[in-house]
Design a protein around this motif. Structure first.
Motif, PDB file in Angstrom:
ATOM      1  N   LEU A   1      -1.311   3.813  -2.369  1.00 19.47           N
ATOM      2  CA  LEU A   1      -0.918   3.394  -1.022  1.00 19.47           C
ATOM      3  C   LEU A   1       0.546   3.715  -0.716  1.00 19.47           C
ATOM      4  N   SER A   2       1.293   4.073  -1.741  1.00 15.08           N
ATOM      5  CA  SER A   2       2.721   4.339  -1.543  1.00 15.08           C
ATOM      6  C   SER A   2       2.922   5.491  -0.567  1.00 15.08           C
ATOM      7  N   GLY A   3       3.684   5.246   0.505  1.00  8.58           N
ATOM      8  CA  GLY A   3       4.005   6.253   1.489  1.00  8.58           C
ATOM      9  C   GLY A   3       2.922   6.533   2.513  1.00  8.58           C
ATOM     10  N   VAL A   4       1.724   5.958   2.334  1.00 12.24           N
ATOM     11  CA  VAL A   4       0.615   6.181   3.269  1.00 12.24           C
ATOM     12  C   VAL A   4       0.816   5.293   4.500  1.00 12.24           C
ATOM     13  N   PRO A   5       0.595   5.817   5.717  1.00 11.75           N
ATOM     14  CA  PRO A   5       0.697   4.965   6.909  1.00 11.75           C
ATOM     15  C   PRO A   5      -0.159   3.711   6.744  1.00 11.75           C
ATOM     16  N   PHE A   6       0.483   2.574   6.903  1.00 11.12           N
ATOM     17  CA  PHE A   6      -0.169   1.312   6.563  1.00 11.12           C
ATOM     18  C   PHE A   6      -0.132   0.361   7.765  1.00 11.12           C
ATOM     19  N   ILE A   7      -1.286  -0.210   8.088  1.00 16.30           N
ATOM     20  CA  ILE A   7      -1.374  -1.213   9.156  1.00 16.30           C
ATOM     21  C   ILE A   7      -1.279  -2.587   8.500  1.00 16.30           C
TER      22      ILE A   7
ATOM     23  N   PHE B   1       3.343  -5.599  -3.974  1.00 11.00           N
ATOM     24  CA  PHE B   1       3.963  -4.283  -3.869  1.00 11.00           C
ATOM     25  C   PHE B   1       5.323  -4.257  -4.568  1.00 11.00           C
ATOM     26  N   ARG B   2       6.081  -5.350  -4.438  1.00  9.34           N
ATOM     27  CA  ARG B   2       7.386  -5.403  -5.119  1.00  9.34           C
ATOM     28  C   ARG B   2       7.206  -5.384  -6.631  1.00  9.34           C
ATOM     29  N   GLU B   3       6.229  -6.144  -7.119  1.00 14.44           N
ATOM     30  CA  GLU B   3       6.002  -6.208  -8.566  1.00 14.44           C
ATOM     31  C   GLU B   3       5.631  -4.837  -9.126  1.00 14.44           C
ATOM     32  N   LYS B   4       4.922  -4.040  -8.348  1.00 12.24           N
ATOM     33  CA  LYS B   4       4.458  -2.736  -8.824  1.00 12.24           C
ATOM     34  C   LYS B   4       5.327  -1.587  -8.326  1.00 12.24           C
ATOM     35  N   ASN B   5       6.442  -1.948  -7.697  1.00  9.28           N
ATOM     36  CA  ASN B   5       7.392  -0.925  -7.193  1.00  9.28           C
ATOM     37  C   ASN B   5       6.707   0.081  -6.277  1.00  9.28           C
ATOM     38  N   ILE B   6       5.890  -0.415  -5.382  1.00 13.13           N
ATOM     39  CA  ILE B   6       5.175   0.443  -4.437  1.00 13.13           C
ATOM     40  C   ILE B   6       5.898   0.412  -3.101  1.00 13.13           C
ATOM     41  N   ASP B   7       6.203   1.609  -2.590  1.00 14.03           N
ATOM     42  CA  ASP B   7       6.911   1.728  -1.319  1.00 14.03           C
ATOM     43  C   ASP B   7       5.885   1.889  -0.194  1.00 14.03           C
ATOM     44  N   ILE B   8       5.626   0.802   0.508  1.00 12.09           N
ATOM     45  CA  ILE B   8       4.643   0.807   1.583  1.00 12.09           C
ATOM     46  C   ILE B   8       5.301   1.281   2.880  1.00 12.09           C
ATOM     47  N   ASN B   9       4.544   2.025   3.659  1.00  9.40           N
ATOM     48  CA  ASN B   9       5.042   2.555   4.932  1.00  9.40           C
ATOM     49  C   ASN B   9       4.296   1.870   6.083  1.00  9.40           C
ATOM     50  N   PRO B  10       4.744   0.668   6.480  1.00 11.96           N
ATOM     51  CA  PRO B  10       4.043  -0.026   7.566  1.00 11.96           C
ATOM     52  C   PRO B  10       4.359   0.600   8.925  1.00 11.96           C
ATOM     53  N   VAL B  11       3.360   1.207   9.531  1.00  6.19           N
ATOM     54  CA  VAL B  11       3.568   1.835  10.837  1.00  6.19           C
ATOM     55  C   VAL B  11       3.270   0.877  11.980  1.00  6.19           C
TER      56      VAL B  11
ATOM     57  N   LEU C   1      -5.101   5.240  12.736  1.00  4.03           N
ATOM     58  CA  LEU C   1      -3.649   5.075  12.771  1.00  4.03           C
ATOM     59  C   LEU C   1      -3.060   4.736  11.410  1.00  4.03           C
ATOM     60  N   GLY C   2      -3.903   4.432  10.435  1.00  6.66           N
ATOM     61  CA  GLY C   2      -3.430   4.105   9.105  1.00  6.66           C
ATOM     62  C   GLY C   2      -4.509   3.390   8.321  1.00  6.66           C
ATOM     63  N   VAL C   3      -4.191   3.026   7.079  1.00  5.24           N
ATOM     64  CA  VAL C   3      -5.103   2.231   6.261  1.00  5.24           C
ATOM     65  C   VAL C   3      -4.607   0.787   6.267  1.00  5.24           C
ATOM     66  N   ALA C   4      -5.445  -0.119   5.768  1.00  9.22           N
ATOM     67  CA  ALA C   4      -5.064  -1.525   5.727  1.00  9.22           C
ATOM     68  C   ALA C   4      -5.710  -2.188   4.524  1.00  9.22           C
ATOM     69  N   ILE C   5      -5.228  -3.365   4.224  1.00  3.54           N
ATOM     70  CA  ILE C   5      -5.855  -4.214   3.205  1.00  3.54           C
ATOM     71  C   ILE C   5      -6.303  -5.483   3.908  1.00  3.54           C
ATOM     72  N   LEU C   6      -7.612  -5.742   3.858  1.00  6.17           N
ATOM     73  CA  LEU C   6      -8.203  -6.863   4.588  1.00  6.17           C
ATOM     74  C   LEU C   6      -9.105  -7.688   3.676  1.00  6.17           C
ATOM     75  N   PRO C   7      -9.375  -8.947   4.036  1.00  2.29           N
ATOM     76  CA  PRO C   7     -10.363  -9.719   3.286  1.00  2.29           C
ATOM     77  C   PRO C   7     -11.703  -8.987   3.262  1.00  2.29           C
ATOM     78  N   LEU C   8     -12.338  -8.978   2.110  1.00  4.41           N
ATOM     79  CA  LEU C   8     -13.561  -8.210   1.942  1.00  4.41           C
ATOM     80  C   LEU C   8     -14.647  -8.641   2.923  1.00  4.41           C
ATOM     81  N   ALA C   9     -14.729  -9.923   3.222  1.00  2.00           N
ATOM     82  CA  ALA C   9     -15.756 -10.405   4.148  1.00  2.00           C
ATOM     83  C   ALA C   9     -15.596  -9.782   5.527  1.00  2.00           C
ATOM     84  N   THR C  10     -14.365  -9.562   5.951  1.00  2.00           N
ATOM     85  CA  THR C  10     -14.154  -8.950   7.263  1.00  2.00           C
ATOM     86  C   THR C  10     -14.439  -7.461   7.217  1.00  2.00           C
TER      87      THR C  10
END
Length: 264
Positions: free
Chosen positions: A186-192, A208-218, A235-244
């Motif tokens: 997910l690092s650098g990928v357009p993120f919602i 993300f901080r623990e894993k040193n991942i640089d997220i690009n929230p657009v 417009l980007g990818v996202a992380i959502l609750p699985l039920a949704t």
């Protein structure tokens, strides 16, 4: 022999007093004495030893006392079961919930409630996480459902269910061809993203901080439905609750990432 007689006998043993037992049963002391005398006549032996200061059970009385307590306790249970069956549950209750749970997980609960208690009306308030706490504290809702609950004065926290988070993307996104998506991908990928005050956003930021991942929230949005629409538009990818994610149009493209449990 009636249960009232057995109860009076037990009250005399427990209080050590005829007068106190009479008060507990709202009768005269003479009535208690008559009931005890009737029991002693039935068993043809003394059940109580009377002294100037206290009343104590004889060995036979002690045996009867233990048996009576079991009988009375079981009878009380049966009475309660009968009352519960005879009492019709009716009325209205208000539940304040975050959007993701209210829209995608409580519909089953509502249907079950309507089936078992057709005269109960469960009203749902769709609220932001902090507003759910306020509704419960101020009495605007009997129950509140939030993500990542935090201790707060005036509320008790009980677990509802565990939910997983998933990476979701549009069908034409490069992630759609993968069987799994690593968190580091997910690092650098357009993120919602959720807005910064959302508990899920805070939990993801920690990850993300623990894993040193640089997220690009657009984009940053305050509810799951608008995030899903943005993902569908590419417009980007996202992380959502699985039920949704299961309920979304992007279902065929979502990839479980086994990121975090979400306590709703």
């Amino acid at each position: 022999m009636q249960l009232e007689s057995l109860k009076m006998f037990c009250d005399v043993v427990e209080t050590g007093s005829f007068s106190r037992a009479a008060q507990l049963n709202h009768v005269t002391q003479s009535a208690v004495s008559q009931q005890i005398r009737a029991l002693e006549n039935r068993y043809e032996q003394k059940l109580l030893s009377r002294s100037a200061r206290q009343v104590t059970p004889t060995p036979a009385g002690e045996r009867l006392f233990r048996g009576c307590k079991e009988i009375l306790a079981r009878f009380a249970e049966v009475e309660q079961e009968i009352r519960e069956q005879a009492t019709e549950v009716a009325g209205a209750t208000t539940v304040s919930t975050i959007y993701s749970v209210g829209l995608h997980e409580l519909n089953v609960v509502q249907k079950q409630l309507l089936k078992s208690h057709p005269k109960v009306n469960m009203r749902l308030n769709y609220r932001r996480n902090d507003q759910v706490y306020d509704d419960v504290i101020l009495g605007a809702a009997e129950i509140g459902i939030v993500a990542y609950p935090q201790p707060r004065a005036g509320v008790d926290i009980l677990p509802f269910r565990d939910d997983k988070l998933a990476v979701v993307c549009a069908p034409n996104h490069p992630f759609a061809s993968k069987t799994k998506v690593s968190v580091t991908a997910l690092s650098g990928v357009p993120f919602i993203a959720f807005d910064r005050e959302a508990p899920t956003r805070k939990a993801l930021d920690r990850l993300f901080r623990e894993k040193n991942i640089d997220i690009n929230p657009v984009m940053e949005m305050d509810n799951v439905e608008t995030i899903k629409r943005a993902v569908e538009m590419g417009l980007g990818v996202a992380i959502l609750p699985l039920a949704t994610a299961h309920a979304a149009a992007v279902l065929e493209a979502f990839k479980q990432a086994a990121l975090l449990p979400q306590d709703d």
